[in-house]
Design a protein around this motif. Sequence first.
Motif, PDB file in Angstrom:
ATOM      1  N   GLN A 148      -3.212   5.047   8.099  1.00 26.96           N
ATOM      2  CA  GLN A 148      -4.558   4.877   7.526  1.00 26.96           C
ATOM      3  C   GLN A 148      -5.607   5.366   8.534  1.00 26.96           C
ATOM      4  OE1 GLN A 148      -5.914   1.661   4.760  1.00 26.96           O
ATOM      5  NE2 GLN A 148      -6.986   0.900   6.546  1.00 26.96           N
TER       6      GLN A 148
ATOM      7  N   THR B 195      -2.665   8.880  -2.509  1.00 28.80           N
ATOM      8  CA  THR B 195      -2.665   7.659  -1.696  1.00 28.80           C
ATOM      9  C   THR B 195      -4.032   7.369  -1.067  1.00 28.80           C
ATOM     10  OG1 THR B 195      -1.744   8.903   0.151  1.00 28.80           O
ATOM     11  CG2 THR B 195      -0.206   7.691  -1.233  1.00 28.80           C
TER      12      THR B 195
ATOM     13  N   GLY C 206      -6.560   1.987   1.441  1.00 28.25           N
ATOM     14  CA  GLY C 206      -5.132   1.730   1.274  1.00 28.25           C
ATOM     15  C   GLY C 206      -4.502   2.267   0.013  1.00 28.25           C
TER      16      GLY C 206
ATOM     17  N   LYS D 257      -1.414  -4.945   1.720  1.00 25.07           N
ATOM     18  CA  LYS D 257      -2.804  -4.454   1.747  1.00 25.07           C
ATOM     19  C   LYS D 257      -3.715  -5.386   0.986  1.00 25.07           C
ATOM     20  CE  LYS D 257      -4.475  -1.278   3.106  1.00 25.07           C
ATOM     21  NZ  LYS D 257      -5.387  -1.143   4.279  1.00 25.07           N
TER      22      LYS D 257
ATOM     23  N   SER E 229      -7.893  -5.174  -0.032  1.00 28.30           N
ATOM     24  CA  SER E 229      -9.119  -4.410   0.048  1.00 28.30           C
ATOM     25  C   SER E 229     -10.158  -5.228  -0.696  1.00 28.30           C
ATOM     26  CB  SER E 229      -8.866  -3.077  -0.657  1.00 28.30           C
ATOM     27  OG  SER E 229      -9.927  -2.209  -0.433  1.00 28.30           O
TER      28      SER E 229
ATOM     29  N   ASN F 103      -8.952   5.018  -4.713  1.00 32.15           N
ATOM     30  CA  ASN F 103      -9.471   3.648  -4.675  1.00 32.15           C
ATOM     31  C   ASN F 103      -9.619   3.100  -6.088  1.00 32.15           C
ATOM     32  OD1 ASN F 103     -11.856   4.693  -5.740  1.00 32.15           O
ATOM     33  ND2 ASN F 103     -12.873   4.827  -3.749  1.00 32.15           N
TER      34      ASN F 103
ATOM     35  N   SER G 280       0.816  -1.218   0.000  1.00 33.27           N
ATOM     36  CA  SER G 280       0.000   0.000   0.000  1.00 33.27           C
ATOM     37  C   SER G 280       0.845   1.262   0.000  1.00 33.27           C
ATOM     38  CB  SER G 280      -0.888   0.007   1.244  1.00 33.27           C
ATOM     39  OG  SER G 280      -1.367   1.311   1.507  1.00 33.27           O
TER      40      SER G 280
ATOM     41  N   LEU H  85      -5.046   1.662  -3.266  1.00 33.09           N
ATOM     42  CA  LEU H  85      -4.710   0.745  -4.357  1.00 33.09           C
ATOM     43  C   LEU H  85      -4.980   1.368  -5.733  1.00 33.09           C
ATOM     44  CD1 LEU H  85      -5.760  -2.711  -2.893  1.00 33.09           C
ATOM     45  CD2 LEU H  85      -3.563  -1.556  -2.824  1.00 33.09           C
TER      46      LEU H  85
ATOM     47  N   GLN I 252      -2.851  -4.044   8.306  1.00 32.62           N
ATOM     48  CA  GLN I 252      -3.131  -3.148   7.181  1.00 32.62           C
ATOM     49  C   GLN I 252      -3.499  -1.735   7.601  1.00 32.62           C
ATOM     50  OE1 GLN I 252      -5.249  -5.081   4.168  1.00 32.62           O
ATOM     51  NE2 GLN I 252      -4.715  -7.120   4.886  1.00 32.62           N
TER      52      GLN I 252
END
Lengths: 575, 206
Positions: free
Chosen positions: A414, A168, A187, A85, A87, A171, A78, A189, A436
């Motif tokens: 996070q 960052t 995270g 990570k 998700s 999504n 991540s 992604l 995570q």
Amino acid sequence: MADKIFRVNMTDLSTSIEDVPADWAGHGGRGLTSNIVAAEVPPTCHPLGPKNKLVFAPGLLSGTTASNSGRISAGAKSPLTGTIKESNSGGTSAQRLAKIGCKALIIEGQPQDDSWYSISLKPGEVTISKEEELIGKGNFAVVEAAEKRFNGKVGVLSIGQAGEMQMTGANISVKDPDSHVRSLGRGGLGAVMGSKKIKFIALDAEGGKVDIADVEAFKAANKVFTKALVDHPVSQALGTYGSNVLVNIINEAGGLPTKNFSSGQFEGHEQISGETMHDLIVERGGKPKHGCHAGCVIQCSQIYNDLKGKYKTSGMEYESIWAMGADCTVDNLDQIAEMDSIMDDIGIDSIETAVAFGVAMEAGVLDFGDSGEMIRIMTEEIAKGTALGRVIGNGAGSVGRTYGVTRVPVVKNQAIPAYDPRSIKGIGITYATSTQGADHTMGYTIATEILGVGGTADPLSKEGMVELSRGLQIATAAIDSTGMCLFIAFAALDDGACLPALIDMLNARFGISLTAEDVTNLGMSILKTEHAFNKAAGFTNLDDRLPEFFETEPVPPHNAVWDFTGEEIDTFWNF
Amino acid sequence: MTLVSKKCEPQPMQAIELIVKTDALPRFTTLLQSGIYMELDQGTSIGELLFALPGFSEKYVKETVQTIFLNGLPADTLQQKLFGKEAVIAISAAMPGLAGAIFRKDGVHASLRTSTAAELSSQDALETPITIRLKLFNMIAMDRGKELLANTCIVTAKSIGAFLNYRPPLYTAILKATLNGERIDTSILQEILSSEDMLKLTIRDK
Ligand code: SF4
């Protein structure tokens, strides 16, 4: 059709379809993404560089008729947390991938120029194409265009502007059955997908199917499983109010983080509660009960229309509503729905970003409750990538560092969601120890006694609480591998037939004979694999801590503080 | 409600009755999330309070009321007695999430709570009745709200005002409004409902 690994190399634009290595054969969903990342990604690599890999995997039961089994997992290192990570999300992609015969899609490397691409998968085929038309566009336009280019039934995974700009908080969006989007939310992604210059992935499952080793046994187990889900009273609450039914009760408990975690109760909670949301939806001809994928029998999602009865957004969860609502003190569901829709389109995590706004409000960048300014910043700053937009789009930690705020609710960078760990300490342990970063879905309420992970210490002691959190995280890791939505957990907790039926379905699908103990071992090995990756990436026990302010600032109304010592938390990994 | 303390002095209170369209009635039950007020004898238990409400059979309370909060803390027993000047009780049907399981009455994950509601001390008992604010969340209001509202509830005027102002279309679902038995126009409801006062509220569809 045997499942395969589909591999795409974005450095040399090559593709391959490979047999599944024996080590990965028993994995799906999170178990598979985490094992692949652990095996193939150097833990110290830059998450946005060519050595990171983005992995998508359907759950073990995805693509079958098993109720609620359509969750897709995405994994990588991540860029938000620096940890491993995973998700997961609903939508149509898990079922499409499974029917294509794709056990996992691994995207590696990085283009050497500024060109953008799309990827398409069919049974036995993976193609990379140059993409120009959709660059700079939001997810809604991407889904619409992908449906036109392929066919309406195509599954789509896409990024919006936030992902393109590698924020960052970005999504990955997942097309749902109504051609709206769900999110692989946490995270960052989407930034990894953006770093590989992939705007969207189209999944055409035409002609594909999932093989079941023992069809009759599968049907019988699914019948028992489905009945357990449908009969459970939590399913009724979820189908009526969605997960947002939690607003009133968490507020009552003093655990609804408000005004950037400075209080545990929000005066405007009734305006944003699940009960109120239900009324507005019914009044405007929306749907209070709606599934994020075909085969969901609980249907916690909803279709939310605006004042004129026109579609505005869908699938708003408690945690997102809390973040935009109580945490930013916005007490108006229409404004929350507007922001939810904008963030879906830009492709940015509605928890991370809204918590980032809360920190920005604390810093004086905008006023608490100023949803108009939030909307302006989303559309004019984040979507356009201005300096302020990037500071907020990079998450709550980024805002805190930029503006010198000390009350920054993050673990491993996070954002902490929706449940104040001072008021609900058991959740705080999960936030601290999760592999995570802070994540409420990492230690769900799974039937620990059936899986034998309830722990042996006095449950009321701190040791007992840590042990129980560990058991829940182990069980959750296993469930996250099946493709099941975590909302099956309540039926699994109360109905002794539910979890065994789930295991029976796994056995019937693959012709194997897993036991509850095997499932527990699977969960344990996933956690250990993820933890080992993080340690190799440089994380230590000192990262398993909540921010200092939770220890020093009592949260009204109960004025609780976080009082677990580092040593107490560190016992989590004694297994 | 049969449990209302005989010791309580009848308060001079406005009474509002709303006759509303049948299909809109369920949406009025959401106002119960703000709470209804009652005065009870000191030492009344939570169970006694709930069983006395219209539609709250023992079976319904035991099976459906899965979450109880007393003064903001989760409570595990219906036997808990109520003492003191005032208390807030919130009840809910089954709740999702780990938090839902943690707060559930006698739930298997109750050990993950920060604290649980302690027994209230009988030493705090007063000569006067205890004022209870009872909030109904989740399916409870939808399941039982119609009966409760038809039986007259004591609420704060402000809470109904805020409720209706957030849902303007509900004004048009009001077929008839009376104040202390006299018919009034719904346009003046807003003014009446802006005060902090308590009032008696009845809502039904016929
Ligand atoms: S219960 Fe909700 S999150 Fe789970 S599969 Fe159904 S709609 Fe999706």
